[in-house]
Design an enzyme around this catalytic site. Structure first.
Site, PDB file in Angstrom:
ATOM      1  N   SER A 143       2.401   0.082  -5.489  1.00 37.44           N
ATOM      2  CA  SER A 143       3.277   0.480  -6.477  1.00 37.44           C
ATOM      3  C   SER A 143       4.778   0.865  -5.819  1.00 37.44           C
ATOM      4  CB  SER A 143       2.646   1.649  -7.164  1.00 37.44           C
ATOM      5  OG  SER A 143       3.821   2.300  -7.833  1.00 37.44           O
ATOM      6  N   TYR A 156      -1.513   9.563  -7.174  1.00 34.80           N
ATOM      7  CA  TYR A 156      -0.953   8.237  -7.266  1.00 34.80           C
ATOM      8  C   TYR A 156       0.307   8.081  -5.961  1.00 34.80           C
ATOM      9  CZ  TYR A 156       0.076   4.003  -9.524  1.00 34.80           C
ATOM     10  OH  TYR A 156       0.362   2.584  -9.767  1.00 34.80           O
ATOM     11  N   LYS A 160      -0.591   5.529  -2.938  1.00 34.27           N
ATOM     12  CA  LYS A 160       0.029   4.204  -2.872  1.00 34.27           C
ATOM     13  C   LYS A 160       1.029   4.242  -1.585  1.00 34.27           C
ATOM     14  CE  LYS A 160      -1.464   2.334  -6.613  1.00 34.27           C
ATOM     15  NZ  LYS A 160      -2.179   1.044  -6.550  1.00 34.27           N
TER      16      LYS A 160
HETATM   17  N1  LIG Z   1       1.039  -0.988 -14.862  1.00 30.34           N
HETATM   18  C1  LIG Z   1       2.100  -0.470 -14.053  1.00 30.34           C
HETATM   19  O1  LIG Z   1       3.073  -0.004 -14.464  1.00 30.34           O
HETATM   20  C2  LIG Z   1       1.886  -0.599 -12.549  1.00 30.34           C
HETATM   21  C3  LIG Z   1       3.105  -0.023 -11.758  1.00 30.34           C
HETATM   22  C4  LIG Z   1       2.743  -0.229 -10.236  1.00 30.34           C
HETATM   23  C5  LIG Z   1       1.621  -0.386  -9.876  1.00 30.34           C
HETATM   24  N2  LIG Z   1       0.735  -0.541 -10.430  1.00 30.34           N
HETATM   25  C6  LIG Z   1      -0.677  -1.106 -10.041  1.00 30.34           C
HETATM   26  O2  LIG Z   1      -0.987  -2.488 -10.407  1.00 30.34           O
HETATM   27  C7  LIG Z   1      -2.491  -2.468 -10.548  1.00 30.34           C
HETATM   28  C8  LIG Z   1      -3.010  -3.024 -11.627  1.00 30.34           C
HETATM   29  O3  LIG Z   1      -2.709  -2.054 -12.686  1.00 30.34           O
HETATM   30  P1  LIG Z   1      -2.708  -2.715 -14.222  1.00 30.34           P
HETATM   31  O4  LIG Z   1      -1.261  -1.888 -14.527  1.00 30.34           O
HETATM   32  O5  LIG Z   1      -2.915  -3.934 -14.425  1.00 30.34           O
HETATM   33  O6  LIG Z   1      -3.636  -1.679 -14.700  1.00 30.34           O
HETATM   34  P2  LIG Z   1      -4.916  -2.101 -16.046  1.00 30.34           P
HETATM   35  O7  LIG Z   1      -5.317  -0.627 -16.132  1.00 30.34           O
HETATM   36  O8  LIG Z   1      -4.364  -2.690 -17.141  1.00 30.34           O
HETATM   37  O9  LIG Z   1      -5.710  -2.791 -14.856  1.00 30.34           O
HETATM   38  C9  LIG Z   1      -6.526  -2.453 -13.863  1.00 30.34           C
HETATM   39  C10 LIG Z   1      -7.739  -3.197 -13.698  1.00 30.34           C
HETATM   40  O10 LIG Z   1      -8.561  -2.717 -12.628  1.00 30.34           O
HETATM   41  C11 LIG Z   1      -9.943  -2.354 -12.913  1.00 30.34           C
HETATM   42  N3  LIG Z   1     -10.445  -1.375 -12.204  1.00 30.34           N
HETATM   43  C12 LIG Z   1     -10.412  -0.174 -11.916  1.00 30.34           C
HETATM   44  N4  LIG Z   1     -11.059   0.288 -11.236  1.00 30.34           N
HETATM   45  C13 LIG Z   1     -11.942  -0.634 -10.721  1.00 30.34           C
HETATM   46  C14 LIG Z   1     -12.743  -0.573  -9.752  1.00 30.34           C
HETATM   47  N5  LIG Z   1     -13.322   0.535  -8.978  1.00 30.34           N
HETATM   48  N6  LIG Z   1     -13.360  -1.857  -9.291  1.00 30.34           N
HETATM   49  C15 LIG Z   1     -12.747  -2.833  -9.648  1.00 30.34           C
HETATM   50  N7  LIG Z   1     -11.923  -3.041 -10.766  1.00 30.34           N
HETATM   51  C16 LIG Z   1     -11.513  -1.890 -11.186  1.00 30.34           C
HETATM   52  C17 LIG Z   1      -9.890  -1.937 -14.363  1.00 30.34           C
HETATM   53  O11 LIG Z   1     -11.360  -2.319 -15.061  1.00 30.34           O
HETATM   54  C18 LIG Z   1      -8.792  -2.900 -15.105  1.00 30.34           C
HETATM   55  O12 LIG Z   1      -9.449  -4.134 -15.460  1.00 30.34           O
HETATM   56  C19 LIG Z   1      -2.909  -1.153  -9.868  1.00 30.34           C
HETATM   57  O13 LIG Z   1      -3.216  -0.887  -8.413  1.00 30.34           O
HETATM   58  C20 LIG Z   1      -1.813  -0.138 -10.288  1.00 30.34           C
HETATM   59  O14 LIG Z   1      -1.924   0.764  -9.652  1.00 30.34           O
HETATM   60  C21 LIG Z   1       0.647  -0.821 -11.900  1.00 30.34           C
END
Ligand SMILES: NC(=O)c1ccc[n+]([C@@H]2O[C@H](COP(=O)([O-])OP(=O)(O)OC[C@H]3O[C@@H](n4cnc5c(N)ncnc54)[C@H](O)[C@@H]3O)[C@@H](O)[C@H]2O)c1
Length: 270
Positions: A143, A156, A160
């Site tokens: 992130s 977080y 990260k």
């Molecule tokens: N959405 C944002 O703004 C954003 C920004 C920066 C980084 N991220 C990162 O991107 C990645 C995806 O996030 P997203 O925004 O798509 O979120 P999301 O919540 O839409 O998707 C996350 C997915 O991970 C799965 N998950 C959670 N814990 C798990 C586990 N223990 N084992 C397997 N699967 C698991 C959930 O079931 C879900 O389907 C994450 O690492 C998040 O930190 C997201």
């Protein structure tokens, strides 16, 4: 690396960024997309949506809790047994926990296991095969919080940063052995994680997952380390390294603004 004809594994594939990457990899001509998540129904939907695209991509649904090493090993084994090898492993599943140093030890451990240890388990599971072939690609989702910070969430920000640190280490250690590493560092993206709004991370706008996928494909093509769907992040990184104290001062003001807005929302009962 071009994704066409490659075998790709994606964790966190049931939702948001992981789901979008699965669909995009299929559209880019991947030979197989292994969709993995703890959410079985959601992962099946992703696989069904790939099938509906009518591409040549084969799909495999594999349920895996990335915080449990034996399950990550089983995921890699399932992919290799179905398709012979893994070309690109996207360690993407992650969670967000608000709060500071007083977040409970159990919650610190939970987010550490999912946001950090999962990357370590994945590398242990897939590197031997990749090193034997002298090629392979790891795309780890961190992130912008891992390069800058996360106002409102110490767990977080810390996990990260650790994810970025581990990706750097992998690139330094295995780059000469044919292993490519990229680390995905977005600010706010419209997913379930940001359903309540992206907080400070949304100040530069919320990206659609499809926009993020464009940057991922470009960066994989160019085999660059940093995947920055929000280009502003590079400017912020430069400001941070140029004058850390000045940067911290700016972040404190941002933090104050965030908590002021938060208190106002609480008062207004929103
Ligand atoms: N959405 C944002 O703004 C954003 C920004 C920066 C980084 N991220 C990162 O991107 C990645 C995806 O996030 P997203 O925004 O798509 O979120 P999301 O919540 O839409 O998707 C996350 C997915 O991970 C799965 N998950 C959670 N814990 C798990 C586990 N223990 N084992 C397997 N699967 C698991 C959930 O079931 C879900 O389907 C994450 O690492 C998040 O930190 C997201």
């Amino acid at each position: 690396m071009k994704v066409a004809d490659k075998v790709v594994v994606v964790t966190g594939a049931a939702s948001g960024i992981g789901k979008e990457l699965c669909l995009r990899f299929a559209k880019e001509g991947a030979r197989a997309v292994v969709c993995s998540d703890i959410d079985e129904a959601g992962t099946q939907v992703t696989a069904d949506e790939i099938a509906a695209l009518g591409t040549n991509a084969q799909t495999l649904v594999k349920i895996c809790n990335v915080a449990v090493e034996s399950e990550v090993v089983a995921l890699a084994e399932a992919a290799i047994s179905a398709y012979g090898q893994i070309d690109l492993f996207c360690s993407n599943a992650g969670i967000f926990t608000p709060g500071g140093e007083n977040v409970s030890n159990d919650e610190w451990t939970r987010i550490w296991d999912i946001n950090v240890m999962a990357h370590i388990y994945a590398s242990r599971a897939v590197l031997p095969g990749m090193l034997e072939r002298g090629e392979g690609y790891l795309l780890n989702t961190a992130s912008a919080a891992g390069l800058l910070s996360q106002v409102g969430s110490a767990p977080y920000a810390v996990t990260k940063h650790a994810a970025v640190g581990f990706a750097e280490w992998l690139s330094i250690t295995y780059g000469h052995s044919g292993i490519k590493v990229s680390v995905l560092c977005p600010q706010a993206v419209k997913t379930a994680m940001t359903a309540q709004g992206g907080g400070v991370a949304a100040l530069d706008g919320m990206l659609e997952p499809a926009q993020l996928a464009d940057t991922v494909i470009e960066t994989l093509d160019e085999e660059r380390f940093l995947v920055l769907p929000h280009p502003e992040v590079l400017t912020y990184m430069r400001r941070k390294t140029d004058d850390y104290d000045r940067w911290l001062g700016g972040m404190r003001r941002l933090n104050d603004r965030f908590y002021e807005a938060y208190r106002k929302r609480e008062q207004d009962g929103e």
